[in-house]
Design an enzyme around this catalytic site. Structure first.
Site, PDB file in Angstrom:
ATOM      1  CG  ASP A 155      -1.813   0.424   1.585  1.00  0.00           C
ATOM      2  OD1 ASP A 155      -2.668   1.500  -0.161  1.00  0.00           O
ATOM      3  OD2 ASP A 155      -2.715   1.425   2.269  1.00  0.00           O
ATOM      4  N   GLY A 156       0.046   2.088  -0.987  1.00  0.00           N
ATOM      5  CA  GLY A 156       1.220   3.164  -0.441  1.00  0.00           C
ATOM      6  C   GLY A 156       1.306   3.877  -2.043  1.00  0.00           C
ATOM      7  CG  HIS A 212      -0.724   1.632  -9.609  1.00  0.00           C
ATOM      8  ND1 HIS A 212      -1.250   1.765  -8.446  1.00  0.00           N
ATOM      9  CD2 HIS A 212      -1.692   2.416  -9.329  1.00  0.00           C
ATOM     10  CE1 HIS A 212      -2.572   1.961  -7.609  1.00  0.00           C
ATOM     11  NE2 HIS A 212      -2.730   2.873  -8.366  1.00  0.00           N
ATOM     12  CB  THR A 224     -13.626  -8.470  -3.402  1.00  0.00           C
ATOM     13  OG1 THR A 224     -13.453  -8.186  -2.284  1.00  0.00           O
ATOM     14  CG2 THR A 224     -12.995  -9.689  -4.242  1.00  0.00           C
ATOM     15  CG  ASN A 240      -8.138  -2.588  -4.378  1.00  0.00           C
ATOM     16  OD1 ASN A 240      -7.349  -3.569  -4.962  1.00  0.00           O
ATOM     17  ND2 ASN A 240      -8.372  -1.491  -4.323  1.00  0.00           N
ATOM     18  CD1 TRP A 241     -13.606  -5.200  -8.337  1.00  0.00           C
ATOM     19  CD2 TRP A 241     -12.962  -4.954 -10.247  1.00  0.00           C
ATOM     20  NE1 TRP A 241     -13.397  -6.186  -8.693  1.00  0.00           N
ATOM     21  CE2 TRP A 241     -12.457  -6.281 -10.345  1.00  0.00           C
ATOM     22  CE3 TRP A 241     -12.737  -4.301 -11.169  1.00  0.00           C
ATOM     23  CZ2 TRP A 241     -12.447  -6.934 -11.409  1.00  0.00           C
ATOM     24  CZ3 TRP A 241     -12.400  -4.687 -12.263  1.00  0.00           C
ATOM     25  CH2 TRP A 241     -12.301  -6.013 -11.912  1.00  0.00           C
ATOM     26  NE  ARG A 253      -2.757  -1.280   5.021  1.00  0.00           N
ATOM     27  CZ  ARG A 253      -3.609  -1.659   4.373  1.00  0.00           C
ATOM     28  NH1 ARG A 253      -4.434  -2.327   5.043  1.00  0.00           N
ATOM     29  NH2 ARG A 253      -4.431  -0.806   3.322  1.00  0.00           N
ATOM     30  NE  ARG A 295      -7.684   0.744   5.890  1.00  0.00           N
ATOM     31  CZ  ARG A 295      -7.772   1.922   5.452  1.00  0.00           C
ATOM     32  NH1 ARG A 295      -7.550   2.524   7.282  1.00  0.00           N
ATOM     33  NH2 ARG A 295      -7.180   2.909   4.882  1.00  0.00           N
ATOM     34  CD  GLU A 342       4.090 -13.372  15.748  1.00  0.00           C
ATOM     35  OE1 GLU A 342       3.891 -11.383  16.007  1.00  0.00           O
ATOM     36  OE2 GLU A 342       3.628 -14.200  16.607  1.00  0.00           O
TER      37      GLU A 342
HETATM   38  C1  IPE Z   1      -5.692  -2.913   0.325  1.00  0.00           C
HETATM   39  O1  IPE Z   1      -5.392  -1.606   0.501  1.00  0.00           O
HETATM   40  C2  IPE Z   1      -5.286  -3.550  -1.306  1.00  0.00           C
HETATM   41  C3  IPE Z   1      -4.134  -3.612  -2.020  1.00  0.00           C
HETATM   42  C4  IPE Z   1      -3.367  -3.974  -1.612  1.00  0.00           C
HETATM   43  C5  IPE Z   1      -4.666  -4.384  -3.673  1.00  0.00           C
HETATM   44  P1  IPE Z   1      -6.120  -0.700  -0.071  1.00  0.00           P
HETATM   45  O2  IPE Z   1      -5.561   0.517  -0.236  1.00  0.00           O
HETATM   46  O3  IPE Z   1      -7.544  -0.886  -1.114  1.00  0.00           O
HETATM   47  O4  IPE Z   1      -6.867  -0.694   1.011  1.00  0.00           O
HETATM   48  P2  IPE Z   1      -7.870   0.657   2.084  1.00  0.00           P
HETATM   49  O5  IPE Z   1      -8.655   1.445   1.286  1.00  0.00           O
HETATM   50  O6  IPE Z   1      -6.723   1.396   2.887  1.00  0.00           O
HETATM   51  O7  IPE Z   1      -8.332  -0.578   3.018  1.00  0.00           O
HETATM   52  C1  IPE Z   2      -1.923   0.266  -3.081  1.00  0.00           C
HETATM   53  O1  IPE Z   2      -1.624   1.255  -3.491  1.00  0.00           O
HETATM   54  C2  IPE Z   2      -1.339  -0.387  -4.807  1.00  0.00           C
HETATM   55  C3  IPE Z   2      -2.831  -1.480  -4.689  1.00  0.00           C
HETATM   56  C4  IPE Z   2      -4.362  -1.434  -4.215  1.00  0.00           C
HETATM   57  C5  IPE Z   2      -3.038  -1.694  -5.887  1.00  0.00           C
HETATM   58  P1  IPE Z   2      -2.356   2.620  -3.236  1.00  0.00           P
HETATM   59  O2  IPE Z   2      -2.924   2.743  -4.700  1.00  0.00           O
HETATM   60  O3  IPE Z   2      -3.931   2.267  -2.331  1.00  0.00           O
HETATM   61  O4  IPE Z   2      -2.319   3.615  -2.353  1.00  0.00           O
HETATM   62  P2  IPE Z   2      -2.783   4.622  -1.295  1.00  0.00           P
HETATM   63  O5  IPE Z   2      -3.063   4.019  -1.019  1.00  0.00           O
HETATM   64  O6  IPE Z   2      -3.466   5.395  -2.548  1.00  0.00           O
HETATM   65  O7  IPE Z   2      -0.603   5.760  -1.229  1.00  0.00           O
HETATM   66 MG    MG Z   3      -3.737   2.141  -0.687  1.00  0.00          MG
END
Ligand code: IPE
Ligand code: IPE
Ligand code: MG
Length: 243
Positions: free
Chosen positions: A23-24, A40, A69, A71-72, A191, A197, A210
């Site tokens: 994430d991030g 990305h 699921t 991310n859509w 994470r 979370r 862990e």
């Molecule tokens: C979790 O990241 C999903 C993936 C890494 C594929 P998200 O960015 O979608 O999660 P939330 O919205 O912060 O919970």
């Molecule tokens: C995680 O990065 C990548 C995927 C969900 C595939 P994000 O796109 O959620 O990045 P942030 O959380 O917006 O920084």
């Molecule tokens: Mg994210």
């Protein structure tokens, strides 16, 4: 620095199954006034590196959360750029994955992802199916809850076909109905990106994992971040409910 961290790792005690919520990417891009897509793109490079370093460490199973699921809900342009990137990387990395003896598998319902992405990923799975090294699970259109429902449907089917009886269903036997069938539970969940979370990732499989959270944004997650996580894991005291 990297060499030092790597040297500190006890190679006889690496987690067998590591799961990563990467994430991030978006925030990394935003900080640089880049479009989210750039985040990305950079993030995908880190996935490639971390796959290789994990396999070198002797990790047996690596599960990466590529697309949930949920991310859509993102703008269509972002969804399609994520799918395109996945195809691009799976295709250009396939030779290397083969060479490194990595077995690619998927977690999630691929039936509704774009056919081109599905085909590329299925090819990677079939071309590496006999590999005996690290298993790389790519979670696409994956959710922990939908994994459990998918599993429950499998159980109900087997009970109605009299393949099993209701008493055969146990906490252990149910695991083989999940997408991670015949794989061990998660030992270490990482994470990146600062959120604390689990965002519907591998809920059943992470019962005793862990948890390792880092503020490092995924595109900054170089190999030393992986080593830090493994070192922290090695300093944890896993009791599994015992004393
Ligand atoms: C979790 O990241 C999903 C993936 C890494 C594929 P998200 O960015 O979608 O999660 P939330 O919205 O912060 O919970
Ligand atoms: C995680 O990065 C990548 C995927 C969900 C595939 P994000 O796109 O959620 O990045 P942030 O959380 O917006 O920084
Ligand atoms: Mg994210």
């Amino acid at each position: 620095m990297q060499e030092n961290l790597l040297e500190q790792i006890d190679l006889d005690n690496v987690p067998e199954h590591v799961a990563i919520i990467l994430d991030g990417n978006g925030r990394w891009a935003k900080k640089r006034f880049f479009p989210r897509f750039k985040g990305h793109q950079e993030g995908m490079k880190r996935v490639v590196e971390i796959v290789e370093k994990s396999s070198d460490l002797g990790i047996k199973y690596l599960s990466v959360y590529a697309f949930s699921t949920e991310n859509w809900k993102r703008p269509e342009s972002e969804v399609s750029s994520l799918m395109d990137l996945l195809v691009y990387y799976v295709e250009i990395q396939l030779a290397k994955l083969k060479k490194n003896n990595v077995k690619v598998m998927t977690l999630g319902d691929l039936s509704i992802i774009p056919p081109k992405s599905k085909a590329a990923i299925e090819k990677a799975c079939s071309d590496t199916k006999d590999n005996t090294g690290m298993v790389l699970n790519i979670a696409i259109n994956y959710g922990g809850r939908s994994d459990i429902i998918h599993g429950v449907k499998g159980v109900v089917e087997d009970i109605s076909n009299k393949k099993i009886s209701i008493d055969d269903l146990t906490e252990i036997s149910f695991k083989d109905y999940l997408y991670t069938s015949h794989q061990p539970d998660i030992d270490l969940l990482i994470r990146s990106g600062g959120e604390k979370r689990v965002s519907n990732f591998m809920l059943y499989q992470m019962a005793y994992a862990e948890l390792y959270f880092t503020d490092c944004l995924w595109p900054d997650f170089k190999e030393d971040e992986l080593y830090k996580a493994v070192l922290e894991y090695q300093n944890r005291n896993r009791r599994f409910g015992g004393v």
